[in-house]
Design a protein around this motif. Sequence first.
Motif, PDB file in Angstrom:
ATOM      1  N   LYS A  38      -2.868   1.890  -2.692  1.00  0.00           N
ATOM      2  CA  LYS A  38      -1.989   0.790  -2.285  1.00  0.00           C
ATOM      3  C   LYS A  38      -2.204  -0.440  -3.150  1.00  0.00           C
ATOM      4  N   VAL A  39      -3.447  -0.680  -3.578  1.00  0.00           N
ATOM      5  CA  VAL A  39      -3.709  -1.855  -4.419  1.00  0.00           C
ATOM      6  C   VAL A  39      -3.661  -1.480  -5.899  1.00  0.00           C
ATOM      7  N   ALA A  47     -10.318  -4.455   2.984  1.00  0.00           N
ATOM      8  CA  ALA A  47      -9.887  -5.210   4.163  1.00  0.00           C
ATOM      9  C   ALA A  47      -8.785  -4.485   4.924  1.00  0.00           C
ATOM     10  N   ILE A  48      -7.940  -3.734   4.207  1.00  0.00           N
ATOM     11  CA  ILE A  48      -6.783  -3.116   4.874  1.00  0.00           C
ATOM     12  C   ILE A  48      -7.014  -1.644   5.209  1.00  0.00           C
ATOM     13  N   GLY A  98       3.288  -8.255  -0.206  1.00  0.00           N
ATOM     14  CA  GLY A  98       3.790  -6.895  -0.022  1.00  0.00           C
ATOM     15  C   GLY A  98       3.185  -6.249   1.209  1.00  0.00           C
ATOM     16  N   LEU A  99       1.880  -6.422   1.387  1.00  0.00           N
ATOM     17  CA  LEU A  99       1.205  -5.832   2.549  1.00  0.00           C
ATOM     18  C   LEU A  99       1.757  -6.435   3.836  1.00  0.00           C
ATOM     19  N   ASN A 100       1.962  -7.756   3.786  1.00  0.00           N
ATOM     20  CA  ASN A 100       2.496  -8.461   4.948  1.00  0.00           C
ATOM     21  C   ASN A 100       3.905  -7.956   5.279  1.00  0.00           C
ATOM     22  N   ILE A 141       1.123  -6.531   8.376  1.00  0.00           N
ATOM     23  CA  ILE A 141      -0.166  -7.163   8.659  1.00  0.00           C
ATOM     24  C   ILE A 141       0.005  -8.675   8.683  1.00  0.00           C
ATOM     25  N   THR A 142      -0.535  -9.285   9.727  1.00  0.00           N
ATOM     26  CA  THR A 142      -0.535 -10.742   9.789  1.00  0.00           C
ATOM     27  C   THR A 142      -1.559 -11.248   8.775  1.00  0.00           C
ATOM     28  N   VAL A 143      -1.130 -12.129   7.883  1.00  0.00           N
ATOM     29  CA  VAL A 143      -2.048 -12.643   6.867  1.00  0.00           C
ATOM     30  C   VAL A 143      -2.294 -14.122   7.128  1.00  0.00           C
TER      31      VAL A 143
END
Lengths: 402, 254
Positions: free
Chosen positions: B146-147, B173-174, B204-206, B211-213
Amino acid sequence: MLGTTFLLAIRSIARHKLRSILTALGIIIGVAAVVSMVTLGKATTAAVQQSIASLGTNILQVRPGQGFGRGGGGPRPPDFKPEDVTAIANQVAGVTAVAAQAQATATVIYEGANWSTTINGTTNGYFDVQPWPLTAGRAFTPIEEAAGKSACIIGNTVSKNLYRGGQAVGTRMRIGAISCDVIGVLSTRGQSGFGGDQDDVVIMPIKAVQRRFTGNRDIRLILVGVDKAFASSTVQASIEDLLRERRNITTGKEDDFFVFDTKQINDTLTGATTALTSIVTAVAGISLIVGGIGIMNIMLVSVTERTREIGIRLAIGAVANEVLLQFLVEAIALSMLGGVIGLLLAQGVILALVPVLKVTYLFDLQINLIAFAISALIGVVFGYFPARRAASLNPIDALRHE
Amino acid sequence: MASNARLATGHAALAGDTIIALRGVTKSYGEGATAFLALKGIDLDITQGDFVAVMGASGSGKSTTMNILGCLDVPSAGTFQFKGVHVETLDRDQRALLRRKYLGFVFQGFNLLARTSALENVELPLLYRGDAKKARHDTAMAALDKVGLADWWDHTPAELSGGQQQRVAIARAIVTSPAVLLADEPTGNLDSERSVEIMELLSGLNRDSGITVIMVTHEPDMAAFARTIVHFKDGLVERVEAHNSPSRLREGSQ
């Protein structure tokens, strides 16, 4: 959770190889010292016991005088007479066999080879008192004993030096001025507890030695075999009473003979080596504790050094006990690793020292297990404090730690 | 998406889809005459799926707030509800378990374990979660993918650039699919190009995973990626600013 913790600990140890080995060094040396000292101590004790056992166990030696080399002034105490031997054999309870002994020194000669040795005059009872098998030939016949015939049973050292591997039984050798038929060869016995070569001997019927060498009927030594069902001290007291009577020693006067129990030497020497082993082991044990303190030091340094790592683990969601367990398991794994290396090192030390100390190699499973268990225990004891400290760190401070 | 679905159920205690609610939160350090009040009474709601930037000068209370939001610290007074749970009542280990399950952390200094491969770093939270070896490996590899660092899985931090290290940290973290990702100046140690890459990754993750960032930053450029910007001043929330169309394009207008 334990499996995971163990995995983390192993990873951490593998990541810091040099530090891990240095940390475990104290334990390595401690375990190696304890195990090799105890093992070598046991081997020495065994060697001492074996050489004493070769004198024969449950044997009383009866000699004129007041102890080895303690003759003092005054007239020499009289030797024993054949009647004394008979009296001991017939009148003392708990006696299995009695052998009188008369000694002389002579040079034995066979086909140009000569060898100076001890001529030991005795009876077949000698072989009953202390089992000493023959490798060839036979013991004396009753006729040979009664007549004091010139028949010889030779020790291994004499056989080697005189016959050089050749056939001895059936030959005729010279002893000083007389000739003697070799009828038997004794098995090897090795050194006595006092260093003398027990195989350097020629055994003849006592009457032959008395007639041909000493020129009298005196007996310098009586060996008495003690029945296992009797305490040797009881038999010893009976013999002392009997001999005092026979030698007319009145009450209050000192004995002019002494009875010596080979079991006593055994106990004394075994006690001495055991005490020595204990002391050396105690010193080695202290080095184990020092090793434990070494682990604690390095673990404390490690906790400080890895404060940030602990912070990361706590932030990620490790609970206090998991961090505690990680450092504890790390300490235990380290000390156990040290224990294993220490055990291997001990084997090396033992193998190196066995020929130097002239003892027989032995592997003592018990001390190996104990030493290993102690090394693990040291990990627990000395790992707990640093682990406790790691677990109580505040995650925020730990993360901020440089 | 999975985490979103999970979050949507069973938490009716808070209005709407508020995931974090601070009420009258204060924090003081020290005691007596030397006591220092770092937070003077904070009220703050954060909506599930939001991208929040926290800004403010040093000593404004934003770090203290982040520590409380990250369940690393507890308020001296006031309440902190996380998904309806009153965090101020939890003990140390309970908060650790809450972090393990719902929170992910990204730090300014990356904070990866040294001499440890990217994969093992990312696996770490899964180890504490108790995943089996195979599951751990697969989940961690998916996070690295993903990263964009799947090919770098066996590199240690020393063999990675700063930007790559931060990506590994984000993967870590994710990896547990947390509800909230807390990032403390995630681009503070990176040049502007890497910074933008990291911000795009977080956006992008958010956007994609829901995911709440929550991110602390000093740089308006980075804050521009957020939908909500909370400004701190002197231990209080000065103002909450909403960005309707956060994007990289706003960069120029700041």
